[in-house]
Design a protein around this motif. Structure first.
Motif, PDB file in Angstrom:
ATOM      1  N   GLN A  54    -104.570  -4.909 -83.622  1.00  0.00           N
ATOM      2  CA  GLN A  54    -104.330  -5.529 -84.919  1.00  0.00           C
ATOM      3  C   GLN A  54    -102.876  -5.962 -85.037  1.00  0.00           C
ATOM      4  OE1 GLN A  54    -106.499  -5.785 -87.681  1.00  0.00           O
ATOM      5  NE2 GLN A  54    -104.929  -6.600 -89.034  1.00  0.00           N
TER       6      GLN A  54
ATOM      7  N   GLU B 183     -99.978  -6.220 -87.249  1.00  0.00           N
ATOM      8  CA  GLU B 183     -99.730  -5.516 -88.507  1.00  0.00           C
ATOM      9  C   GLU B 183     -98.849  -6.295 -89.483  1.00  0.00           C
ATOM     10  OE1 GLU B 183     -98.621  -1.415 -87.185  1.00  0.00           O
ATOM     11  OE2 GLU B 183    -100.481  -0.965 -88.254  1.00  0.00           O
ATOM     12  N   ASN B 184     -98.437  -7.484 -89.077  1.00  0.00           N
ATOM     13  CA  ASN B 184     -97.681  -8.277 -90.048  1.00  0.00           C
ATOM     14  C   ASN B 184     -98.573  -8.586 -91.237  1.00  0.00           C
ATOM     15  OD1 ASN B 184     -94.966  -8.931 -89.001  1.00  0.00           O
ATOM     16  ND2 ASN B 184     -96.223  -9.456 -87.221  1.00  0.00           N
TER      17      ASN B 184
ATOM     18  N   HIS C 227     -97.788   2.833 -85.656  1.00  0.00           N
ATOM     19  CA  HIS C 227     -98.542   1.851 -86.420  1.00  0.00           C
ATOM     20  C   HIS C 227     -98.159   2.069 -87.880  1.00  0.00           C
ATOM     21  CE1 HIS C 227    -101.370   2.069 -82.971  1.00  0.00           C
ATOM     22  NE2 HIS C 227    -101.724   0.868 -83.332  1.00  0.00           N
TER      23      HIS C 227
ATOM     24  N   SER D 166    -104.418 -11.586 -77.947  1.00  0.00           N
ATOM     25  CA  SER D 166    -103.323 -10.754 -77.441  1.00  0.00           C
ATOM     26  C   SER D 166    -103.942  -9.422 -77.044  1.00  0.00           C
ATOM     27  CB  SER D 166    -102.272 -10.495 -78.514  1.00  0.00           C
ATOM     28  OG  SER D 166    -101.720 -11.700 -78.958  1.00  0.00           O
TER      29      SER D 166
ATOM     30  N   TYR E 261    -103.011 -13.759 -73.957  1.00  0.00           N
ATOM     31  CA  TYR E 261    -101.753 -13.191 -73.450  1.00  0.00           C
ATOM     32  C   TYR E 261    -101.993 -11.688 -73.251  1.00  0.00           C
ATOM     33  CZ  TYR E 261     -96.557 -12.770 -73.381  1.00  0.00           C
ATOM     34  OH  TYR E 261     -95.239 -12.564 -73.055  1.00  0.00           O
TER      35      TYR E 261
ATOM     36  N   MET F 134     -89.034  -2.043 -74.803  1.00  0.00           N
ATOM     37  CA  MET F 134     -90.236  -2.318 -74.043  1.00  0.00           C
ATOM     38  C   MET F 134     -91.289  -1.228 -74.226  1.00  0.00           C
ATOM     39  SD  MET F 134     -88.994  -1.437 -70.199  1.00  0.00           S
ATOM     40  CE  MET F 134     -90.610  -1.530 -69.498  1.00  0.00           C
TER      41      MET F 134
ATOM     42  N   VAL G 243     -92.195   0.239 -77.083  1.00  0.00           N
ATOM     43  CA  VAL G 243     -92.925   0.280 -78.331  1.00  0.00           C
ATOM     44  C   VAL G 243     -94.225  -0.505 -78.289  1.00  0.00           C
ATOM     45  CG1 VAL G 243     -90.912   0.703 -79.746  1.00  0.00           C
ATOM     46  CG2 VAL G 243     -91.628  -1.643 -79.282  1.00  0.00           C
ATOM     47  N   ILE G 244     -94.422  -1.292 -77.294  1.00  0.00           N
ATOM     48  CA  ILE G 244     -95.700  -1.983 -77.148  1.00  0.00           C
ATOM     49  C   ILE G 244     -96.862  -0.996 -77.165  1.00  0.00           C
ATOM     50  CG2 ILE G 244     -95.569  -1.922 -74.658  1.00  0.00           C
ATOM     51  CD1 ILE G 244     -97.085  -4.427 -74.528  1.00  0.00           C
TER      52      ILE G 244
ATOM     53  N   ALA H 295     -98.621  -0.387 -80.909  1.00  0.00           N
ATOM     54  CA  ALA H 295     -99.369  -1.292 -81.760  1.00  0.00           C
ATOM     55  C   ALA H 295     -99.218  -2.705 -81.268  1.00  0.00           C
ATOM     56  CB  ALA H 295     -98.822  -1.232 -83.182  1.00  0.00           C
ATOM     57  N   ILE H 296    -100.146  -3.531 -81.683  1.00  0.00           N
ATOM     58  CA  ILE H 296     -99.893  -4.946 -81.564  1.00  0.00           C
ATOM     59  C   ILE H 296     -99.253  -5.305 -82.907  1.00  0.00           C
ATOM     60  CG2 ILE H 296    -100.882  -7.182 -81.028  1.00  0.00           C
ATOM     61  CD1 ILE H 296    -101.297  -5.315 -78.786  1.00  0.00           C
ATOM     62  N   SER H 297     -98.231  -4.576 -83.245  1.00  0.00           N
ATOM     63  CA  SER H 297     -97.452  -4.895 -84.427  1.00  0.00           C
ATOM     64  C   SER H 297     -96.399  -5.864 -83.956  1.00  0.00           C
ATOM     65  CB  SER H 297     -96.789  -3.630 -84.954  1.00  0.00           C
ATOM     66  OG  SER H 297     -95.685  -3.949 -85.743  1.00  0.00           O
ATOM     67  N   ALA H 298     -96.395  -7.038 -84.559  1.00  0.00           N
ATOM     68  CA  ALA H 298     -95.502  -8.074 -84.035  1.00  0.00           C
ATOM     69  C   ALA H 298     -94.053  -7.610 -84.029  1.00  0.00           C
ATOM     70  CB  ALA H 298     -95.637  -9.329 -84.869  1.00  0.00           C
ATOM     71  N   LEU H 299     -93.668  -6.869 -85.062  1.00  0.00           N
ATOM     72  CA  LEU H 299     -92.289  -6.421 -85.090  1.00  0.00           C
ATOM     73  C   LEU H 299     -92.006  -5.444 -83.969  1.00  0.00           C
ATOM     74  CD1 LEU H 299     -91.790  -5.945 -88.899  1.00  0.00           C
ATOM     75  CD2 LEU H 299     -90.691  -7.631 -87.453  1.00  0.00           C
ATOM     76  N   ALA H 300     -93.039  -4.781 -83.525  1.00  0.00           N
ATOM     77  CA  ALA H 300     -92.853  -3.761 -82.502  1.00  0.00           C
ATOM     78  C   ALA H 300     -93.234  -4.267 -81.126  1.00  0.00           C
ATOM     79  CB  ALA H 300     -93.699  -2.544 -82.847  1.00  0.00           C
ATOM     80  N   PHE H 301     -93.363  -5.585 -81.002  1.00  0.00           N
ATOM     81  CA  PHE H 301     -93.961  -6.070 -79.781  1.00  0.00           C
ATOM     82  C   PHE H 301     -92.973  -6.820 -78.904  1.00  0.00           C
ATOM     83  CE2 PHE H 301     -98.597  -7.069 -78.592  1.00  0.00           C
ATOM     84  CZ  PHE H 301     -98.359  -6.635 -77.314  1.00  0.00           C
TER      85      PHE H 301
ATOM     86  N   HIS I 201     -91.440  -6.739 -76.050  1.00  0.00           N
ATOM     87  CA  HIS I 201     -91.800  -5.743 -75.052  1.00  0.00           C
ATOM     88  C   HIS I 201     -91.074  -5.877 -73.742  1.00  0.00           C
ATOM     89  CE1 HIS I 201     -94.070  -9.171 -73.808  1.00  0.00           C
ATOM     90  NE2 HIS I 201     -94.327  -8.577 -72.669  1.00  0.00           N
TER      91      HIS I 201
ATOM     92  N   ASN J 244     -98.898 -12.996 -80.353  1.00  0.00           N
ATOM     93  CA  ASN J 244     -98.131 -11.850 -79.878  1.00  0.00           C
ATOM     94  C   ASN J 244     -98.396 -11.625 -78.407  1.00  0.00           C
ATOM     95  OD1 ASN J 244     -96.791 -10.715 -82.223  1.00  0.00           O
ATOM     96  ND2 ASN J 244     -98.843 -10.468 -83.048  1.00  0.00           N
ATOM     97  N   PRO J 245     -97.503 -11.032 -77.662  1.00  0.00           N
ATOM     98  CA  PRO J 245     -96.206 -10.587 -78.139  1.00  0.00           C
ATOM     99  C   PRO J 245     -95.163 -11.706 -78.256  1.00  0.00           C
ATOM    100  CG  PRO J 245     -96.448 -10.028 -75.839  1.00  0.00           C
ATOM    101  CD  PRO J 245     -97.764 -10.595 -76.282  1.00  0.00           C
ATOM    102  N   HIS J 246     -95.380 -12.820 -77.548  1.00  0.00           N
ATOM    103  CA  HIS J 246     -94.413 -13.920 -77.613  1.00  0.00           C
ATOM    104  C   HIS J 246     -95.136 -15.242 -77.781  1.00  0.00           C
ATOM    105  CE1 HIS J 246     -91.454 -11.337 -75.057  1.00  0.00           C
ATOM    106  NE2 HIS J 246     -91.344 -11.084 -76.339  1.00  0.00           N
TER     107      HIS J 246
END
Lengths: 541, 122
Positions: free
Chosen positions: A114, A116-117, A133, A409, A514, B7, B9-10, B13-19, B21, B46-48
């Motif tokens: 997911q 999370e934004n 998360h 992704s 990706y 790298m 924190v990937i 989550a697939i949290s964009a802020l944390a991605f 990587h 994501n991630p880029h």
């Protein structure tokens, strides 16, 4: 000199229940004898029955389970498995979340990928999502005082400066008292979930399944045993599964089930033991969620169950997209209790589609042929069998505009002696550009899976000669990391090339996902990331 | 909290802020190159985010390039349609050390008016 600390401790022990955790907000009294017996040693109870910290906290079953494990690990709490189950059951029910509170963070319990934004404020994402998360944080509700205490303790343990703005946002976003919880916790009767349920499920790369689940009452209130039969729409194969489940707080279904035949060696074997995480609708007529397995829960059934009715029920169709002007599109309608004799006018479709004929029918399946008028407008259409309707079930389209690989992704992982590999299944999905006539916008219409050939490209490589060092993607879109870990992360495109759908220039549609292929495990500053626990632990634990 | 390499924190989550990587070690950061081409695909994922574009040389030969950018969350105001097939883009950045036609984008301007003025981090 030695008396002072002893005296202080004695006084503190006596006044703590009344002063030390006095909170501005009313707490939730704790009444369960096992919780009182096992927790009150460190969490004293005040005159109102409020237990320090716990009375000002609510959380999902997973969050309570994690908290209990932390108490066992860090504070040497001793519990038998039945005691642990009872504590989690009680706290999840009396200190749980309402369905509306759980819904935004269900992806975390369901172990879905997911982005999370948008799930939370940017400050919260910036502060909390560096390590977690954000859904893990928002699986809790706390009083303002408790959020402050939690943040202070967290900052002390992990040596960072508390962020007051983030704490204020948490107090607002995840408060203890909410109208949703007040309403939900005052419900007197929970719906009876026993009986026959109709089930549809989607498995990435395997397509649609349908069948039914029999839910039987277990020994305790909220315990159930289950048996499931599933049929693959794609190949007609049948799966049977049996399991057990618990429904916490009247809506949080948590269970385990496995296939009747032992799972084989294939990692994506559908007989594998799965965890079941689902949500029961408030009136008890619908249950939805995910059954998952795999080293990092990469495999799963996306499940929807609805209570079996006495009359005919339309559940799903095997294909949803029909091209404008096309004729004799053969559609399989999956359902329950269809009558023995079916007429074309038993099916109702919206403008632009006509039912040419009924090819065959059984109690569970109708095969119909449909025509689409040349002047039909593109878009979604409802499909009904008598009074049973599937909203937006059919899609009329003029062309397939683009191909998207899903998940777009994704992650996979190399393995080693202690960590199995993490895999990923992909699907190629066709899309039409939608009413705004632009691709990649919110109104684009999903048309369903496309036949595709699969390949992969490793980022920054000058050719594909070394891609075998990273892994391979099968002809069905299943990515398998290389057996030997190269001790480095790789970014990879998994590429689907449509076999039949072309762009305007005559070249086939191509879509890419990706994928980050990671090393098996990470260790940093004496802490190791344990993938299956989704958290960092001290080395040696 | 103990600082963890980005790298890592990937894993969470697939949290964009944390991605974010990976670092930029795969790119030659000593030299900035600039190429001009026509967009064929834009992946706002994501991630880029990645823009694919075709560059023609003096002899008319076409070379396919990919430009990697930061995550969608860091491309403030951008959407999946910020760059579309047919847009002409001028892209500056660090080329992949492998020599592949691949770059880390630090600056981009497009014929549709979209600009990435300056971005060196990930």
């Amino acid at each position: 000199m030695r008396l002072a600390p002893v005296c202080f401790r004695a006084v503190a022990f006596l006044i703590l229940p009344f002063l030390a955790f006095a909170q501005a907000e009313p707490g939730i009294p704790v009444t369960n004898p096992i919780v009182l017996a096992k927790c009150a040693g460190c969490h004293p109870v005040d005159a109102h029955g409020n237990m320090q910290r716990l009375s000002w906290e609510r959380a999902t079953p997973e969050a309570w389970e994690e908290a209990l494990k932390r108490m066992i690990r860090a504070n040497q709490v001793t519990l038998t498995p039945p005691e642990a189950r009872e504590i989690i059951r009680y706290l999840s029910a009396r200190h749980g979340l309402a369905p509306q509170e759980t819904k935004p963070v269900m992806y975390y319990a369901e172990r879905r990928i997911q982005d999370e934004n948008g799930v939370a404020n940017e400050t919260l994402l910036d502060v909390c999502a560096k390590c977690h998360h954000i859904a893990r944080v928002l699986s809790w509700r706390r009083s303002a005082d408790d959020w402050k205490r939690f943040a202070a303790a967290h900052a002390e343990q992990y040596k960072f400066k508390p962020n007051d703005e983030a704490v204020a946002l948490l107090c607002k976003a995840a408060p203890l008292q909410t109208p949703e919880w007040t309403s939900w916790s005052q419900r007197k009767e929970l719906p009876d979930l026993t009986g026959r349920w109709l089930l549809t499920a989607h498995v990435l790369g395997r397509g649609l399944f349908y069948g039914e689940m029999e839910v039987r009452a277990g020994q305790n209130d909220g315990d159930f045993s289950t048996s499931v039969i599933l049929h693959s729409v794609a190949d007609g194969s049948t799966l049977t599964r049996t399991g057990h489940s618990v429904v916490y707080a009247g809506h949080e279904w948590r269970g385990r089930s496995k296939g009747a035949n032992p799972a084989g060696s294939a990692p994506d074997d559908l007989s594998s033991e799965t965890r079941e995480v689902m949500s029961v609708s408030s009136e008890g007529s619908l249950i939805e969620g995910r059954w998952f397995w795999g080293h990092y829960q990469e495999f799963g059934f996306d499940v929807r169950m609805q209570r079996a009715l006495n009359g005919p029920t339309l559940l799903a169709i095997d294909r949803r997209a029909m091209k404008i002007g096309s004729e004799a599109n053969r559609i399989r309608l999956i359902g329950d209790s269809f009558p023995s004799s079916i007429q074309t006018n038993d099916l109702t479709v919206a403008s632009g589609i006509s039912v040419r004929r009924i090819v065959s029918s059984t109690a569970h399946e109708i095969v119909a042929e449909m025509d689409v008028a040349k002047e039909a407008a593109p878009g979604k259409r409802d499909l009904s069998f008598r009074s049973s309707t599937l909203p937006n079930a059919l899609v009329i389209y003029d062309r397939v505009d683009y191909l998207k690989v899903t998940p777009e992704s994704a992650m996979a992982a190399f393995g080693d002696e202690s960590s199995p590999r993490g895999f990923q299944q992909f699907e190629a999905i066709g899309y039409q550009r939608g009413p705004d006539n632009r691709m990649h916008t919110a109104d684009d219409v999903e048309l369903g899976p496309l036949d595709a050939t699969w390949s992969m490209e490793v980022f920054y490589e000058t050719d594909s000669a070394n891609s075998g060092l990273v892994g391979q993607v099968s002809s069905t879109g299943f990515f398998t990391p290389a057996p030997q870990s190269p001790n480095a992360n790789y970014d990879v495109w998994v590429v689907a090339t449509s076999k039949n759908e072309m762009k305007k220039d005559g070249k086939p549609l191509v879509g890419k996902a990706y994928v980050v292929v990671t090393i098996p495990s990470y260790t940093f500053n004496g802490r190791k990331y344990v993938r299956e626990l989704d958290r960092w632990v001290e080395e040696g634990q | 909290m103990k600082q963890m390499p980005k790298m890592l924190v990937i894993l969470f989550a697939i949290s964009a802020l944390a991605f974010a990587h990976h670092g930029l070690a795969a790119f030659d950061q000593t030299t900035t190159i600039t190429v001009k081409g026509t967009v064929t695909e834009f992946h706002f994922i994501n991630p880029h985010c990645v823009v694919e574009f075709e560059v023609k040389d003096d002899k008319g030969n076409v070379q396919k390039w990919q430009g990697e950018m930061t995550s969608p969350a860091h491309l403030k105001g951008w959407t999946a349609t910020s760059l579309e097939a047919g847009n002409v883009v001028t892209v500056s950045g660090y080329r992949a050390k492998s020599g592949a036609p691949y770059m880390w984008v630090t600056k981009l301007s497009s014929s549709n008016g979209v600009e990435l003025k300056s971005f060196s981090g990930n």
